[in-house]
Design an enzyme around this catalytic site. Structure first.
Site, PDB file in Angstrom:
ATOM      1  CE1 TYR A 186     -13.771  -4.034  29.480  1.00 49.82           C
ATOM      2  CE2 TYR A 186     -12.317  -2.534  28.288  1.00 49.82           C
ATOM      3  CZ  TYR A 186     -13.012  -2.883  29.163  1.00 49.82           C
ATOM      4  OH  TYR A 186     -12.664  -2.419  30.372  1.00 49.82           O
ATOM      5  N   GLY A 187     -12.591  -7.696  23.675  1.00 40.53           N
ATOM      6  CA  GLY A 187     -13.009  -8.600  22.648  1.00 40.53           C
ATOM      7  C   GLY A 187     -13.640  -9.793  23.056  1.00 40.53           C
ATOM      8  CD1 TRP A 188     -16.529 -11.397  20.070  1.00 47.71           C
ATOM      9  CD2 TRP A 188     -15.269 -12.476  18.493  1.00 47.71           C
ATOM     10  NE1 TRP A 188     -16.860 -10.970  18.736  1.00 47.71           N
ATOM     11  CE2 TRP A 188     -16.213 -11.666  18.135  1.00 47.71           C
ATOM     12  CE3 TRP A 188     -14.417 -13.226  17.927  1.00 47.71           C
ATOM     13  CZ2 TRP A 188     -16.368 -11.761  16.540  1.00 47.71           C
ATOM     14  CZ3 TRP A 188     -14.537 -13.277  16.452  1.00 47.71           C
ATOM     15  CH2 TRP A 188     -15.386 -12.426  15.866  1.00 47.71           C
ATOM     16  CD1 TRP A 438     -14.121 -28.359  22.076  1.00 50.77           C
ATOM     17  CD2 TRP A 438     -11.848 -28.573  22.362  1.00 50.77           C
ATOM     18  NE1 TRP A 438     -13.662 -27.375  21.419  1.00 50.77           N
ATOM     19  CE2 TRP A 438     -12.095 -27.683  21.241  1.00 50.77           C
ATOM     20  CE3 TRP A 438     -10.568 -29.070  22.373  1.00 50.77           C
ATOM     21  CZ2 TRP A 438     -11.250 -26.937  20.234  1.00 50.77           C
ATOM     22  CZ3 TRP A 438      -9.632 -28.581  21.523  1.00 50.77           C
ATOM     23  CH2 TRP A 438      -9.898 -27.597  20.539  1.00 50.77           C
ATOM     24  NE  ARG A 439     -15.843 -34.645  15.946  1.00 53.60           N
ATOM     25  CZ  ARG A 439     -16.016 -33.463  15.036  1.00 53.60           C
ATOM     26  NH1 ARG A 439     -16.912 -32.527  15.473  1.00 53.60           N
ATOM     27  NH2 ARG A 439     -15.679 -33.984  13.691  1.00 53.60           N
ATOM     28  CB  ALA A 440     -10.351 -30.424  18.455  1.00 49.94           C
ATOM     29  CD  GLU A 472     -17.741 -25.760  23.416  1.00 51.87           C
ATOM     30  OE1 GLU A 472     -18.221 -24.540  23.068  1.00 51.87           O
ATOM     31  OE2 GLU A 472     -16.362 -25.782  23.551  1.00 51.87           O
ATOM     32  CG  HIS A 473     -17.371 -28.301  18.978  1.00 56.22           C
ATOM     33  ND1 HIS A 473     -18.072 -27.331  18.576  1.00 56.22           N
ATOM     34  CD2 HIS A 473     -16.348 -27.713  19.533  1.00 56.22           C
ATOM     35  CE1 HIS A 473     -17.756 -26.290  18.951  1.00 56.22           C
ATOM     36  NE2 HIS A 473     -16.373 -26.573  19.501  1.00 56.22           N
ATOM     37  CD  GLU A 494     -19.605 -23.127  20.257  1.00 55.60           C
ATOM     38  OE1 GLU A 494     -19.124 -21.648  20.662  1.00 55.60           O
ATOM     39  OE2 GLU A 494     -18.433 -23.876  19.830  1.00 55.60           O
TER      40      GLU A 494
END
Length: 597
Positions: A186-188, A438-440, A472-473, A494
């Protein structure tokens, strides 16, 4: 087995702060199995015909129930792909209709698994299709770029595990039991997307920060962390944002399921589902879905080494496109300007534009279907990577819209890449159904200017619908919406981690560029279930004025918005415009607005 509480605490640390070393793209040295004639000369005249149909190439592995050592072959692919986050191999595992016993197909990077029936129940595993995170110490936040489609699963222990994050769709699946979306331990986890699927038992998100489920049926839903959004889902939890954080729409306004390869007897065909309006539940609940099957001989079966010139000649000739698993470099845009053309990728087929060209251009025509493709920016800046309709498009496509499904874009990570804007949508009525742009933030070729990419998605067309928008990003706006009457159901964002300082993101008088901006000129727009997160690890003192920016007008409406400061690295002052309380400290507790205005 340890069973976590029904509503586990939200993660208290950012979900992708690690910088893992990329494997990089190896140079491809793949020979075509058959020689294709040059389709255009330098002067544009056709010099030969592009053949339709043919075999699916070496990286499409087709199984039937009598195939020996299926488990061994699947395990072999997984061993190669488990941690190959930025590798160049691509695979599609295809299973003919029938029953397969004692299978546990673990799915790694750039691997798609699918049944070849017309309905999911035509291909049944007495076993599992598993994604876990052992390769990353139980952290599932980088389990990207893989898929499962068109299978029925009877899990060995009653629950199938699908612990993924972005760009990992679960489509047309029937799980005869439960579905666990968290890794072992049950990690992230930071997913994810389900569509056109039936889960007989309960879906357990556990640590999943956000999730979108569309036009499906579930036996129950276990919990929510930040943002769980549903549209057209039978058995979905009732609307209750923010406690628990469920955004629930009874139906999806417009949808069309992704095209898929299937067998009709011994003949391969691509099924193209029909458009649905106000859909609820799966498209296959009553048997055969509505739509049409197109024989494979009406497709140019694209294999690594094919040129953009040949691909374009095939489209001009009247062929659809089926990209087999591989990496494709193009020195001019792939141009699709014929109505109803299908361009379907298998095994995360990847297109890289050379010399700063646009990878894919779609004309302002009806019913183009782009699906299952990863576009990877090249080292020379492209002004746009994917363009849907030319600038100024004005055609009415409401009856037969163009759709983008599982079309993913990446700038950096696998190596140097730049693009000013990733996706531009100029055509009216377009459906964007599940994209991760996604921009890495990790891998090779990563840095504030190294993989510069100012804008993620820019929508200029009217009446565009996005269902499952992950962006993201980006250095400036992640999403900018200029068209009228746009709608977004579920948004995950994000802001760029690597902003060097406050000045680098200053937007006139505004601190930072919104993750999602609606232009001041827009009079009608609506969004549901939308979150923006920040993690400014280079300069944790950065303030982001808001996650969302929109004109205050009666026709501009938002439902269930949130912003989150991941681990207290940077803060938001507001949720939308100057509305909503600021994030605070390192508590990683969302600031929320239930509706706006």
């Amino acid at each position: 087995m340890h069973v976590p509480p029904t509503n586990p605490a939200a993660p208290t640390a950012p979900h992708r702060r690690r910088r893992s070393k990329a494997l990089g793209f190896a140079a491809l040295a793949v020979s075509l199995l058959m020689a294709f004639p040059t389709a255009r000369s330098a002067f544009g005249d056709e010099t030969g015909e592009v053949p339709g149909g043919g075999d699916l190439g070496p990286n499409v592995l087709v199984f039937d129930p009598s195939t020996p050592n299926i488990q061994g072959k699947v395990d072999e692919i997984f061993k190669k792909q488990e941690s190959a986050q930025f590798g160049s191999d691509r695979y599609a595992l295809m299973f003919k209709p029938g029953t397969y016993n004692d299978i546990n197909a673990q799915i790694g990077f750039y691997t798609s698994i699918a049944g070849l029936g017309l309905n999911p129940d035509d291909t049944t595993f007495n076993g599992d299709v598993t994604v876990d995170a052992g390769w990353f110490d139980g952290n599932a936040t980088q389990n990207f770029w893989r898929s499962a489609e068109n299978l029925a699963l009877d899990p060995v222990n009653g629950t199938n595990r699908w612990a993924v994050s972005q760009a990992a769709p679960f489509r047309r699946m029937h799980v005869k039991g439960g579905l666990n979306l968290a890794p072992d331990g049950y990690g992230w986890a930071s997913g994810g997307y389900i569509a056109d699927s039936k889960i007989d038992g309960q879906v357990g998100p556990y640590s999943q920060q956000q999730w979108y489920t569309r036009d499906s049926s579930v036996g129950g839903w276990g919990n929510g962390v930040w943002n769980m959004t549903f549209s057209g889902v039978e058995g979905a939890p009732a609307q209750s944002f923010p406690e628990p954080p469920y955004t629930t729409l009874d139906t999806t306004p417009v949808s069309r399921e992704k095209p898929f390869l299937h067998l009709d007897g011994d003949a391969y065909k691509v099924f193209v589902p029909a458009k649905r309006t106000n859909a609820r539940g799966t498209s296959w609940a009553d048997g055969a879905p509505e739509g049409e099957s197109i024989p494979l001989d009406q497709f140019y079966v694209v294999k690594p080494g094919a040129t953009a010139q040949t691909i374009n000649a095939a489209v001009d000739q009247g062929l659809h496109l089926l990209f087999t698993p591989g990496v494709y470099h193009v020195d001019e845009p792939i141009e699709i300007d014929r109505a109803n053309t299908v361009a379907l990728g298998l095994g995360l087929a990847t297109i890289i534009p050379d010399n700063g060209v646009t990878a894919i251009k779609v004309g302002d025509v009806d019913g183009v279907k782009l699906a299952g493709l990863l576009v990877d920016a090249g080292p020379v800046n492209s002004s746009v990577l994917v363009e849907v309709g030319p600038e100024g498009s004005s055609g009415d496509h409401a009856a037969n819209p163009t759709s983008l499904q599982d079309v993913f874009v990446r700038i950096g990570g696998a190596g140097p890449g730049k693009a000013t804007t990733s996706i531009v949508v100029n055509s009216d009525d377009t459906i964007i159904d599940h994209t991760w742009v996604w921009r890495a933030d990790h891998g090779e070729g990563v840095g504030w200017e190294t993989n510069r990419a100012d804008y993620g998605v820019h929508v200029k067309g009217d009446d565009v619908l996005a269902t499952g928008l992950f962006v993201e990003h980006f250095n400036k706006y992640d999403v900018r919406w200029s068209g009228e009457n746009g709608k977004t159901i579920f948004f995950q964002n994000e802001k760029a981690y690597d902003a060097p300082n406050q000045a680098a993101i200053q937007n006139g008088d505004i601190k930072g560029y919104a993750g999602y901006k609606v232009d001041d000129s827009v009079t009608t727009h609506e969004g549901w279930g939308m979150g923006s997160y920040c993690f400014f690890d280079v300069d944790p003192t950065i303030r982001q004025q808001h996650g969302f920016q929109a004109p205050v007008k009666p026709g501009v409406k938002f439902h269930d918005l949130l912003v989150v400061s991941l681990g207290g690295k940077g803060q938001y002052d507001h949720v939308i415009n100057d509305t909503g309380s600021p994030t605070s400290g390192d508590t990683t507790v969302p600031s929320q607005v239930v509706s706006f205005p």
